[in-house]
Design a protein around this motif. Structure first.
Motif, PDB file in Angstrom:
ATOM      1  N   SER A  73       0.820  -1.221   0.000  1.00 10.33           N
ATOM      2  CA  SER A  73       0.000   0.000   0.000  1.00 10.33           C
ATOM      3  C   SER A  73       0.850   1.265   0.000  1.00 10.33           C
ATOM      4  CB  SER A  73      -0.924  -0.001   1.211  1.00 10.33           C
ATOM      5  OG  SER A  73      -0.154   0.174   2.383  1.00 10.33           O
ATOM      6  N   GLY A  74       2.153   1.092   0.125  1.00 10.77           N
ATOM      7  CA  GLY A  74       3.019   2.276   0.170  1.00 10.77           C
ATOM      8  C   GLY A  74       3.047   2.939   1.542  1.00 10.77           C
ATOM      9  N   ALA A  75       2.527   2.242   2.535  1.00  7.08           N
ATOM     10  CA  ALA A  75       2.533   2.821   3.891  1.00  7.08           C
ATOM     11  C   ALA A  75       3.954   2.851   4.458  1.00  7.08           C
ATOM     12  CB  ALA A  75       1.620   1.996   4.798  1.00  7.08           C
ATOM     13  N   MET A  76       4.667   1.756   4.269  1.00  6.46           N
ATOM     14  CA  MET A  76       6.020   1.672   4.806  1.00  6.46           C
ATOM     15  C   MET A  76       6.948   2.452   3.887  1.00  6.46           C
ATOM     16  SD  MET A  76       6.908   0.207   7.615  1.00  6.46           S
ATOM     17  CE  MET A  76       6.148  -1.351   8.043  1.00  6.46           C
ATOM     18  N   HIS A  77       7.676   3.414   4.450  1.00  2.00           N
ATOM     19  CA  HIS A  77       8.530   4.248   3.601  1.00  2.00           C
ATOM     20  C   HIS A  77       9.764   4.713   4.373  1.00  2.00           C
ATOM     21  CE1 HIS A  77       6.064   7.011   5.949  1.00  2.00           C
ATOM     22  NE2 HIS A  77       7.001   7.913   5.759  1.00  2.00           N
ATOM     23  N   LEU A  78      10.733   5.207   3.622  1.00  2.00           N
ATOM     24  CA  LEU A  78      11.950   5.728   4.239  1.00  2.00           C
ATOM     25  C   LEU A  78      11.779   7.231   4.438  1.00  2.00           C
ATOM     26  CD1 LEU A  78      14.927   4.888   5.003  1.00  2.00           C
ATOM     27  CD2 LEU A  78      15.564   5.809   2.770  1.00  2.00           C
ATOM     28  N   ASP A  79      11.905   7.658   5.676  1.00  2.00           N
ATOM     29  CA  ASP A  79      11.866   9.093   5.945  1.00  2.00           C
ATOM     30  C   ASP A  79      13.292   9.602   5.794  1.00  2.00           C
ATOM     31  OD1 ASP A  79      11.848  11.629   7.040  1.00  2.00           O
ATOM     32  OD2 ASP A  79      10.233  11.136   8.457  1.00  2.00           O
ATOM     33  N   CYS A  87       6.116   3.996   9.199  1.00  2.00           N
ATOM     34  CA  CYS A  87       4.880   3.435   8.670  1.00  2.00           C
ATOM     35  C   CYS A  87       3.788   4.501   8.752  1.00  2.00           C
ATOM     36  CB  CYS A  87       4.483   2.197   9.465  1.00  2.00           C
ATOM     37  SG  CYS A  87       2.927   1.487   8.904  1.00  2.00           S
ATOM     38  N   ASP A  88       3.220   4.822   7.604  1.00  2.00           N
ATOM     39  CA  ASP A  88       2.101   5.761   7.566  1.00  2.00           C
ATOM     40  C   ASP A  88       0.847   4.934   7.860  1.00  2.00           C
ATOM     41  OD1 ASP A  88       0.098   7.477   7.023  1.00  2.00           O
ATOM     42  OD2 ASP A  88       0.819   8.077   5.030  1.00  2.00           O
ATOM     43  N   THR A  89       0.430   4.939   9.091  1.00  2.00           N
ATOM     44  CA  THR A  89      -0.642   4.009   9.511  1.00  2.00           C
ATOM     45  C   THR A  89      -1.958   4.304   8.803  1.00  2.00           C
ATOM     46  OG1 THR A  89      -0.997   5.406  11.432  1.00  2.00           O
ATOM     47  CG2 THR A  89       0.293   3.423  11.786  1.00  2.00           C
ATOM     48  N   ALA A  90      -2.121   5.518   8.317  1.00  2.00           N
ATOM     49  CA  ALA A  90      -3.365   5.842   7.592  1.00  2.00           C
ATOM     50  C   ALA A  90      -3.442   5.047   6.288  1.00  2.00           C
ATOM     51  CB  ALA A  90      -3.415   7.336   7.308  1.00  2.00           C
ATOM     52  N   ARG A  91      -2.268   4.699   5.739  1.00  2.00           N
ATOM     53  CA  ARG A  91      -2.266   3.965   4.468  1.00  2.00           C
ATOM     54  C   ARG A  91      -2.141   2.457   4.675  1.00  2.00           C
ATOM     55  NH1 ARG A  91       1.477   7.158   0.196  1.00  2.00           N
ATOM     56  NH2 ARG A  91       0.404   5.716  -1.189  1.00  2.00           N
ATOM     57  N   CYS A  92      -1.788   2.056   5.892  1.00  2.00           N
ATOM     58  CA  CYS A  92      -1.571   0.633   6.157  1.00  2.00           C
ATOM     59  C   CYS A  92      -2.899  -0.123   6.076  1.00  2.00           C
ATOM     60  CB  CYS A  92      -0.947   0.450   7.542  1.00  2.00           C
ATOM     61  SG  CYS A  92      -0.705  -1.289   7.967  1.00  2.00           S
ATOM     62  N   GLY A 112      -5.060  -3.958  18.290  1.00  2.00           N
ATOM     63  CA  GLY A 112      -6.241  -3.107  18.454  1.00  2.00           C
ATOM     64  C   GLY A 112      -6.573  -2.359  17.168  1.00  2.00           C
ATOM     65  N   GLN A 113      -5.521  -1.880  16.495  1.00  2.00           N
ATOM     66  CA  GLN A 113      -5.777  -0.987  15.362  1.00  2.00           C
ATOM     67  C   GLN A 113      -5.586  -1.650  14.002  1.00  2.00           C
ATOM     68  OE1 GLN A 113      -3.417   2.493  16.168  1.00  2.00           O
ATOM     69  NE2 GLN A 113      -4.332   2.750  18.189  1.00  2.00           N
ATOM     70  N   LYS A 114      -5.157  -2.923  13.984  1.00  2.00           N
ATOM     71  CA  LYS A 114      -4.970  -3.661  12.729  1.00  2.00           C
ATOM     72  C   LYS A 114      -4.002  -2.944  11.783  1.00  2.00           C
ATOM     73  CE  LYS A 114      -8.126  -6.959  13.521  1.00  2.00           C
ATOM     74  NZ  LYS A 114      -7.601  -7.476  14.786  1.00  2.00           N
ATOM     75  N   VAL A 115      -2.948  -2.387  12.338  1.00  2.00           N
ATOM     76  CA  VAL A 115      -1.909  -1.775  11.506  1.00  2.00           C
ATOM     77  C   VAL A 115      -0.554  -2.281  11.986  1.00  2.00           C
ATOM     78  CG1 VAL A 115      -3.164   0.338  10.892  1.00  2.00           C
ATOM     79  CG2 VAL A 115      -1.812   0.255  13.003  1.00  2.00           C
ATOM     80  N   ALA A 116       0.477  -2.058  11.135  1.00  2.00           N
ATOM     81  CA  ALA A 116       1.821  -2.482  11.513  1.00  2.00           C
ATOM     82  C   ALA A 116       2.338  -1.619  12.667  1.00  2.00           C
ATOM     83  CB  ALA A 116       2.748  -2.358  10.313  1.00  2.00           C
ATOM     84  N   LEU A 117       3.017  -2.288  13.573  1.00  2.00           N
ATOM     85  CA  LEU A 117       3.515  -1.598  14.766  1.00  2.00           C
ATOM     86  C   LEU A 117       5.031  -1.728  14.786  1.00  2.00           C
ATOM     87  CD1 LEU A 117       2.611  -0.377  17.600  1.00  2.00           C
ATOM     88  CD2 LEU A 117       2.908  -2.688  18.463  1.00  2.00           C
ATOM     89  N   LYS A 118       5.710  -0.607  14.723  1.00  2.00           N
ATOM     90  CA  LYS A 118       7.171  -0.675  14.748  1.00  2.00           C
ATOM     91  C   LYS A 118       7.765   0.581  15.354  1.00  2.00           C
ATOM     92  CE  LYS A 118       9.630   0.058  11.107  1.00  2.00           C
ATOM     93  NZ  LYS A 118      10.223   1.306  11.588  1.00  2.00           N
TER      94      LYS A 118
END
Lengths: 148, 647
Positions: A73-79, A87-92, A112-118
């Motif tokens: 989804s493109g959520a995980m990205h290099l800042d 991880c942009d959790t809105a896109r995860c 709880g939120q069904k998104v990647a946690l890191k």
């Protein structure tokens, strides 16, 4: 670029980094209030053990990160500004490909939120919470160039 | 607020903290910073170090271990740790009492000639209270019987209740304790039982564990009470005295001896001997000898001898930093080992006196009851010797001290009340409550703690309660905080008391002819003397025909620190006091245990813990607790009247 380093011999496995990490990601940031929050605050670091050695395992913010390559989804990205894998959790979308490919097991599922946690390396703090919370200073934050 | 201002509200302590900073001297506050962040597991009470398989920790955020290796849940671990803390406090208070009892016995056997029975009337009163017949007996005989009865509370093998519990509470309370199976029969046995039931593989039921803890807490109460009684017999029941409090009581012109700790067996004698040795001090070039106190030893000698109070627990190092303390004599409890390192920066002699309470590098004068004066003389000599080495360049004494009126034993209080109601002195207080002139009574107790801003909780809550017409009594380092800030001088009534309290205190002061007026807060003594506050509460309850759980009487420990505060808090709740604690004890790791101590306890005992770190909110909660009890009392009486009219 700053990086968190671990002085292996100093880690006594007290897991204070875990508590500090959960606290900095809580609403209240107070241990006596955080334990009453729902959902409970989540930690991003975990102390593991190999033989008699302990190791506070957290995201290494890899330069060539498998999780970014695997993200659909493109959520995980290099800042690039701070050199972290974020991880942009809105896109995860919760497909858990990142969880599958991370060689260190550093990306987990936020149940709880069904998104990647890191690890986000505490963008709003002067120093990552795990570093600040370590009583033996086993964790250090340093400029990468100075250490390598 | 500056860094140092955030540490204390006491102007003398603040001045010394600035001085310490300039001089590069380390304090407890600095060491506290070095400890941060405090271990999250320990702070929540979910770390179990009881067996050698661990240490085990429960993850408070639910991701890691939910049980220890043995399978103990968070609630078992928190409850075990909590009751072991209570047992620690019980051991401290009761051993203190036992020590006084043994000294009395040694004196009666002719082995401690430097002591005397200072208050035979108290011995007689205690004898009557515990059911002995003093008629036709000498004070020595009565004292021996009372002392042996006290020692029986430590050694009883039969399942009979501790005399110092049953003889000091209402029959209703005794019945409640029996019903809940928490009545101790033997103080030492109650401590042993806690250690046993909380060891690996015994009691895992949190409620059962807590009840075991309460049994120990009641044993602590017995220990405190018998300690007060026997110390009064040995050194006299406190009478009103005037003195001063805060670091300004240290006199740079004199040899300054600081007595610090809890048990006054030696310090009382030091005070006497110091008066005899003034000439030796003058020969050394000093203007005389000045004895001052820290912690509860200070409270004991302030109450009985008017010895000024230098400071309270957390500021003990600051007294040494004045550079004008020549010797600090310590007995037991609340003595920071840090004093030794600090004394090395000065000429100050740190002298330990109890065989089981030593500090590496300190002088140790083995205190023996049979040679009390000799021990005291050696100590005063050491202080005079040290005075000769004092470096005037290092002397820095803050010019801050406040007048204190202390010495309010229950006996003194009742004398004052008797000036308004000769027949039934306690009626004076009860009438004021029933007429709504005062809202109720609050006991200020407990320690000082780096987790809070030094003294702020005590003073803020005292101001708020006084403004709301609450009658204030105080003990321990809480009393120290109020004394240092001037809340124990008569002028404080005008400054802080609400209209009802003000009227009540002025009327009492006038009627009793109390010289200069009564103080805002009444100093009842050391931490074992919390028993005096219980006596007051029990008298009120009996007069109102109820139990402590029904009367508007609350307790607060804004800066609790010691295990002793945990045990006192536990018995305060068991006896029926809503009890505020201003630092969060390690119970939040178990929601069950937290609910039990803050809510369910009220259903069983009437008392409960109010855990609140904000002093203003705490004051509000204490006032609400008083209001609720007043409302309930009025309501139940009104409905009773109504029912009678209907009949």
């Amino acid at each position: 670029m700053k990086e968190v380093f671990v002085r292996l011999a100093r880690c006594v496995g007290c897991r204070q980094c875990e508590i500090s990490c959960a606290l900095v990601h809580s609403e209240s940031r107070d241990i006596h209030q955080a334990v009453w929050e729902r959902p409970l605050p989540r930690q991003r670091v975990r102390v593991t053990r190999e033989g008699s050695e302990y190791y506070p395992l957290r995201c290494f913010h890899c330069e060539d990160a498998p999780c970014i390559g695997a993200c659909i989804s493109g959520a995980m990205h290099l800042d690039e500004d701070v050199g972290t894998v974020a991880c942009d959790t809105a896109r995860c979308v919760g497909c858990w490909m990142c969880v599958m490919v991370c060689p260190y097991g550093s990306v987990r599922i936020h149940e709880g939120q069904k998104v990647a946690l890191k690890c986000d390396r505490c963008p709003d703090e002067d120093e990552p919470a795990c570093v600040r919370g370590c009583p033996t200073r086993a964790l250090l934050v340093k400029e990468r160039a100075l250490v390598v | 607020m500056g860094r140092l201002e955030g540490r204390t509200v006491d102007p003398a302590a603040l001045e010394m903290l600035k001085h310490a900073d300039e001089q590069g001297l380390e304090t407890a506050w600095d060491r506290c910073r070095a400890q941060e962040p405090l271990c999250g597991f320990g702070n929540l009470g979910v770390c179990c170090r009881i067996c050698l398989q661990g240490p085990c920790r429960i993850d408070p955020f639910g991701e890691g271990a939910t049980r220890g290796i043995c399978g103990a849940q968070d609630y078992s671990i928190v409850a075990r740790n909590l009751i072991r803390s209570i047992a620690g406090g019980t051991a401290a208070h009761s051993d203190h009492g036992r020590h006084v009892a043994l000294t009395l016995l040694a004196h009666l056997d002719g082995h401690a000639p430097d002591y005397r029975i200072a208050d035979p009337a108290k011995a007689e009163a205690v004898a009557r209270r515990i059911g002995l017949d003093p008629a036709g007996k000498t004070p020595q005989e009565i004292t021996r019987e009372v002392t042996l009865a006290a020692l029986r509370d430590f050694s009883r093998l039969e399942e009979e209740p501790c005399t110092w519990v049953t003889s000091t509470v209402t029959p209703g309370m005794t019945e409640k304790f029996e019903e809940c199976a928490i009545m101790p029969s033997n103080i030492n046995g109650a401590i042993a039982e806690v250690m046993h039931r909380s060891t690996m593989g015994v009691d895992a039921d949190p409620i059962n564990l807590i009840f075991g803890g309460l049994k120990s807490a009641l044993a602590d109460y017995a220990g405190c009470h018998l300690s007060t009684d026997l110390t009064d017999i040995l050194f006299g029941t406190p009478r009103p005295v005037r003195s001063y409090a805060n670091l300004g009581v240290i006199d740079p012109e004199k040899v300054n001896i600081t007595v610090h700790g809890h048990i006054p067996l030696l310090s009382e004698i030091v005070v006497d001997v110091a008066r005899e040795m003034e000439d030796e001090a003058r020969a050394a070039g000093a203007a005389g000898i000045n004895v001052v106190g820290i912690c509860c030893t200070a409270n004991e000698v302030l109450m009985r001898k008017g010895i000024p109070l230098a400071t309270n627990f957390i500021a003990q190092e600051l007294a040494i930093m004045t550079g004008a303390v020549d010797a600090i004599i310590v007995d037991l409890q609340c003595i920071m080992p840090a004093l030794k390192t600090l004394c090395e920066c000065f000429h100050t002699r740190l002298i330990t006196t109890i065989p089981f309470s030593k500090i590496p590098g300190a002088y140790h004068v083995d205190f023996r009851e049979e040679r009390a004066k000799e021990s005291a003389r050696r100590i005063v000599k050491l202080a005079i010797e040290a005075y000769r080495e004092r470096d005037p360049a290092k002397v820095h004494v803050p010019q801050v001290k406040n007048e204190v009126v202390a010495g309010f034993s229950l006996e003194t209080m009742l004398e004052i009340f008797a000036s308004v109601n000769q027949e039934k002195p306690i009626r004076a207080l009860v009438d004021a409550i029933e007429e709504g002139e005062i809202r109720g009574i609050a006991l200020f107790a407990g320690c000082t703690n780096t987790k809070a801003r030094h003294d702020e909780g005590h003073l803020t809550i005292a101001r708020e309660l006084a403004k709301n017409d609450v009658f204030i009594v105080a003990t321990g380092c809480a009393a120290g905080a109020l004394a240092k800030a001037g809340y124990m001088r008569p002028g404080a009534v005008k400054e802080f008391a609400g209209p009802g309290l003000s009227r009540f205190l002025e009327r009492l002061g006038r009627a009793s002819g109390f010289d200069g007026g009564l103080p805002l807060a009444f100093h009842m003594g050391s931490c074992v003397d919390n028993s005096r506050a219980v006596d007051l509460a029990v008298l009120i309850a009996k007069e109102m025909g109820s139990d402590v759980a029904d009367i508007p009487f609350v307790a607060t420990a804004p800066e609790a620190m010691h295990e002793k505060a945990v045990s006192i808090g536990a018995w305060a709740v068991t006896l029926g006091f809503p009890t505020h604690v201003g630092v969060i004890p390690p119970v939040y790791g178990s929601s069950l245990v937290t609910e039990v101590v803050t809510k369910i306890a009220e259903d069983v005992f009437g008392g409960y813990f109010i855990l609140e770190t904000d002093p203003l909110k705490a004051a509000q909660k204490l006032i609400e607790a008083l209001n609720y009890r007043n409302w309930r009392r009025k309501y139940s009486r009104a409905s009773l009247d109504e029912a009678m009219v209907a009949e």
